[in-house]
Design a protein around this motif. Structure first.
Motif, PDB file in Angstrom:
ATOM      1  N   THR A  69       0.870  -1.161   0.000  1.00 11.29           N
ATOM      2  CA  THR A  69       0.000   0.000   0.000  1.00 11.29           C
ATOM      3  C   THR A  69       0.912   1.216   0.000  1.00 11.29           C
ATOM      4  O   THR A  69       1.793   1.337   0.858  1.00 11.29           O
ATOM      5  CB  THR A  69      -0.902   0.010   1.253  1.00 11.29           C
ATOM      6  N   ASN A  70       0.750   2.101  -0.977  1.00 13.52           N
ATOM      7  CA  ASN A  70       1.599   3.282  -1.098  1.00 13.52           C
ATOM      8  C   ASN A  70       0.898   4.482  -0.484  1.00 13.52           C
ATOM      9  O   ASN A  70      -0.283   4.724  -0.741  1.00 13.52           O
ATOM     10  CB  ASN A  70       1.938   3.551  -2.566  1.00 13.52           C
ATOM     11  N   LEU A  71       1.637   5.237   0.309  1.00 16.01           N
ATOM     12  CA  LEU A  71       1.097   6.386   1.027  1.00 16.01           C
ATOM     13  C   LEU A  71       2.096   7.530   0.982  1.00 16.01           C
ATOM     14  O   LEU A  71       3.252   7.336   0.603  1.00 16.01           O
ATOM     15  CB  LEU A  71       0.859   6.022   2.505  1.00 16.01           C
ATOM     16  N   SER A  72       1.671   8.700   1.426  1.00 17.07           N
ATOM     17  CA  SER A  72       2.597   9.806   1.654  1.00 17.07           C
ATOM     18  C   SER A  72       2.194  10.480   2.964  1.00 17.07           C
ATOM     19  O   SER A  72       1.047  10.397   3.391  1.00 17.07           O
ATOM     20  CB  SER A  72       2.588  10.800   0.500  1.00 17.07           C
ATOM     21  N   ARG A  73       3.168  11.137   3.580  1.00 16.09           N
ATOM     22  CA  ARG A  73       2.935  11.780   4.873  1.00 16.09           C
ATOM     23  C   ARG A  73       3.795  13.039   4.936  1.00 16.09           C
ATOM     24  O   ARG A  73       4.937  13.035   4.503  1.00 16.09           O
ATOM     25  CB  ARG A  73       3.334  10.801   5.982  1.00 16.09           C
ATOM     26  N   ARG A  74       3.236  14.111   5.482  1.00 15.52           N
ATOM     27  CA  ARG A  74       3.997  15.352   5.682  1.00 15.52           C
ATOM     28  C   ARG A  74       4.559  15.352   7.094  1.00 15.52           C
ATOM     29  O   ARG A  74       3.829  15.107   8.046  1.00 15.52           O
ATOM     30  CB  ARG A  74       3.100  16.572   5.497  1.00 15.52           C
ATOM     31  N   GLU A  75       5.862  15.632   7.195  1.00 20.73           N
ATOM     32  CA  GLU A  75       6.517  15.732   8.501  1.00 20.73           C
ATOM     33  C   GLU A  75       7.449  16.928   8.483  1.00 20.73           C
ATOM     34  O   GLU A  75       8.409  16.940   7.716  1.00 20.73           O
ATOM     35  CB  GLU A  75       7.324  14.469   8.806  1.00 20.73           C
ATOM     36  N   GLY A  76       7.153  17.910   9.313  1.00 16.64           N
ATOM     37  CA  GLY A  76       8.012  19.075   9.410  1.00 16.64           C
ATOM     38  C   GLY A  76       8.257  19.784   8.092  1.00 16.64           C
ATOM     39  O   GLY A  76       9.363  20.214   7.821  1.00 16.64           O
ATOM     40  N   GLY A  77       7.248  19.837   7.238  1.00 17.72           N
ATOM     41  CA  GLY A  77       7.390  20.502   5.955  1.00 17.72           C
ATOM     42  C   GLY A  77       7.923  19.616   4.843  1.00 17.72           C
ATOM     43  O   GLY A  77       7.980  20.030   3.696  1.00 17.72           O
ATOM     44  N   ASP A  78       8.339  18.395   5.157  1.00 16.98           N
ATOM     45  CA  ASP A  78       8.839  17.456   4.151  1.00 16.98           C
ATOM     46  C   ASP A  78       7.784  16.406   3.851  1.00 16.98           C
ATOM     47  O   ASP A  78       7.028  15.999   4.731  1.00 16.98           O
ATOM     48  CB  ASP A  78      10.109  16.749   4.633  1.00 16.98           C
ATOM     49  N   THR A  79       7.747  15.955   2.616  1.00 18.19           N
ATOM     50  CA  THR A  79       6.854  14.868   2.228  1.00 18.19           C
ATOM     51  C   THR A  79       7.651  13.571   2.197  1.00 18.19           C
ATOM     52  O   THR A  79       8.701  13.496   1.557  1.00 18.19           O
ATOM     53  CB  THR A  79       6.234  15.128   0.846  1.00 18.19           C
ATOM     54  N   TRP A  80       7.166  12.575   2.918  1.00 19.15           N
ATOM     55  CA  TRP A  80       7.766  11.245   2.932  1.00 19.15           C
ATOM     56  C   TRP A  80       6.847  10.309   2.154  1.00 19.15           C
ATOM     57  O   TRP A  80       5.622  10.394   2.283  1.00 19.15           O
ATOM     58  CB  TRP A  80       7.896  10.734   4.368  1.00 19.15           C
ATOM     59  N   VAL A  81       7.426   9.444   1.342  1.00 19.92           N
ATOM     60  CA  VAL A  81       6.637   8.409   0.677  1.00 19.92           C
ATOM     61  C   VAL A  81       6.815   7.124   1.469  1.00 19.92           C
ATOM     62  O   VAL A  81       7.889   6.847   2.009  1.00 19.92           O
ATOM     63  CB  VAL A  81       7.021   8.231  -0.807  1.00 19.92           C
ATOM     64  N   LEU A  82       5.731   6.349   1.544  1.00 18.72           N
ATOM     65  CA  LEU A  82       5.736   5.155   2.374  1.00 18.72           C
ATOM     66  C   LEU A  82       5.225   3.958   1.594  1.00 18.72           C
ATOM     67  O   LEU A  82       4.376   4.095   0.712  1.00 18.72           O
ATOM     68  CB  LEU A  82       4.822   5.334   3.594  1.00 18.72           C
ATOM     69  N   GLN A  83       5.726   2.806   1.971  1.00 22.23           N
ATOM     70  CA  GLN A  83       5.165   1.530   1.541  1.00 22.23           C
ATOM     71  C   GLN A  83       4.773   0.780   2.806  1.00 22.23           C
ATOM     72  O   GLN A  83       5.577   0.698   3.742  1.00 22.23           O
ATOM     73  CB  GLN A  83       6.186   0.685   0.783  1.00 22.23           C
ATOM     74  N   GLN A  84       3.556   0.266   2.833  1.00 21.21           N
ATOM     75  CA  GLN A  84       3.130  -0.586   3.943  1.00 21.21           C
ATOM     76  C   GLN A  84       2.883  -1.986   3.407  1.00 21.21           C
ATOM     77  O   GLN A  84       2.115  -2.166   2.454  1.00 21.21           O
ATOM     78  CB  GLN A  84       1.867  -0.059   4.620  1.00 21.21           C
ATOM     79  N   TRP A  85       3.552  -2.948   4.004  1.00 23.39           N
ATOM     80  CA  TRP A  85       3.384  -4.352   3.671  1.00 23.39           C
ATOM     81  C   TRP A  85       2.701  -5.028   4.848  1.00 23.39           C
ATOM     82  O   TRP A  85       2.972  -4.706   6.005  1.00 23.39           O
ATOM     83  CB  TRP A  85       4.749  -5.001   3.423  1.00 23.39           C
ATOM     84  N   ARG A  86       1.841  -5.991   4.549  1.00 26.68           N
ATOM     85  CA  ARG A  86       1.139  -6.727   5.602  1.00 26.68           C
ATOM     86  C   ARG A  86       1.334  -8.226   5.396  1.00 26.68           C
ATOM     87  O   ARG A  86       1.141  -8.731   4.289  1.00 26.68           O
ATOM     88  CB  ARG A  86      -0.351  -6.398   5.585  1.00 26.68           C
ATOM     89  N   LEU A  87       1.701  -8.890   6.478  1.00 22.45           N
ATOM     90  CA  LEU A  87       1.778 -10.346   6.494  1.00 22.45           C
ATOM     91  C   LEU A  87       0.717 -10.834   7.470  1.00 22.45           C
ATOM     92  O   LEU A  87       0.599 -10.298   8.579  1.00 22.45           O
ATOM     93  CB  LEU A  87       3.162 -10.823   6.954  1.00 22.45           C
ATOM     94  N   GLU A  88      -0.070 -11.819   7.058  1.00 19.18           N
ATOM     95  CA  GLU A  88      -1.100 -12.370   7.926  1.00 19.18           C
ATOM     96  C   GLU A  88      -0.506 -13.564   8.671  1.00 19.18           C
ATOM     97  O   GLU A  88       0.128 -14.429   8.066  1.00 19.18           O
ATOM     98  CB  GLU A  88      -2.332 -12.806   7.130  1.00 19.18           C
ATOM     99  N   MET A  89      -0.744 -13.600   9.976  1.00 20.64           N
ATOM    100  CA  MET A  89      -0.237 -14.689  10.810  1.00 20.64           C
ATOM    101  C   MET A  89      -1.390 -15.298  11.590  1.00 20.64           C
ATOM    102  O   MET A  89      -2.269 -14.574  12.073  1.00 20.64           O
ATOM    103  CB  MET A  89       0.839 -14.161  11.764  1.00 20.64           C
ATOM    104  N   TYR A  90      -1.364 -16.625  11.687  1.00 25.19           N
ATOM    105  CA  TYR A  90      -2.408 -17.361  12.395  1.00 25.19           C
ATOM    106  C   TYR A  90      -1.742 -18.301  13.400  1.00 25.19           C
ATOM    107  O   TYR A  90      -1.237 -19.365  13.024  1.00 25.19           O
ATOM    108  CB  TYR A  90      -3.269 -18.162  11.411  1.00 25.19           C
ATOM    109  N   PRO A  91      -1.727 -17.931  14.699  1.00 26.81           N
ATOM    110  CA  PRO A  91      -1.122 -18.816  15.701  1.00 26.81           C
ATOM    111  C   PRO A  91      -1.923 -20.115  15.817  1.00 26.81           C
ATOM    112  O   PRO A  91      -3.154 -20.095  15.819  1.00 26.81           O
ATOM    113  CB  PRO A  91      -1.166 -17.999  16.989  1.00 26.81           C
ATOM    114  N   GLN A  92      -1.203 -21.226  15.901  1.00 27.02           N
ATOM    115  CA  GLN A  92      -1.830 -22.550  15.960  1.00 27.02           C
ATOM    116  C   GLN A  92      -1.753 -23.193  17.335  1.00 27.02           C
ATOM    117  O   GLN A  92      -2.235 -24.306  17.518  1.00 27.02           O
ATOM    118  CB  GLN A  92      -1.177 -23.472  14.924  1.00 27.02           C
TER     119      GLN A  92
END
Length: 138
Positions: free
Chosen positions: A83-106
């Motif tokens: 999932t691609n996102l962007s975020r402003r921090e202190g006047g700067d734009t950061w681009v982000l990638q969010q990855w998700r792994l699904e886990m199922y405890p057995q």
């Protein structure tokens, strides 16, 4: 007299980051990870491991996330893309990638999620494209 001055000027020049760890140390690259939910998890419940990579420049190639093997836990990586996102921090734009792994405890009990290896390439203003791998927190 010109020769010593030239040497001093060379020593004063900033060094460009040559690897991803250097970019992390210079706060030009960030890697965070967390679980959703973090507590009150029961056997068979889906738990997401979220990996977030951020840079104030841009990603310069494909990112690969290596799903960890965890005894007693089924780990799936269903998403081929982040999932691609962007975020402003202190006047700067950061681009982000969010990855998700699904886990199922057995099984019941405490489970330690190991470090996850992430291969990526990012652009750095000084060094150009920097490629390598990072490890998330355990």
């Amino acid at each position: 007299m010109m020769r010593p001055l030239a040497i001093l000027l060379l020593l004063a020049m900033p060094c460009a980051a040559t690897d991803l760890d250097s970019l992390v140390a210079e706060d030009k690259l960030r890697l965070r990870s967390w679980l959703e939910p973090e507590t009150n998890i029961v056997v068979g419940q889906e738990v997401k491991l979220v990996l977030e990579i951020a840079t104030p420049r841009w990603f310069a190639g494909g990112t690969r996330v290596s799903a960890p093997e965890i005894p007693g836990v089924v780990v799936l990586q269903r998403d081929v893309f982040a999932t691609n996102l962007s975020r402003r921090e202190g006047g700067d734009t950061w681009v982000l990638q969010q990855w998700r792994l699904e886990m199922y405890p057995q099984r019941e009990g405490r489970v330690r999620v190991p470090r996850v290896s992430i291969e990526l390439a990012v652009n750095d203003a000084d060094a150009g494209i920097v490629r390598g791998s990072l490890l998330s927190q355990a």
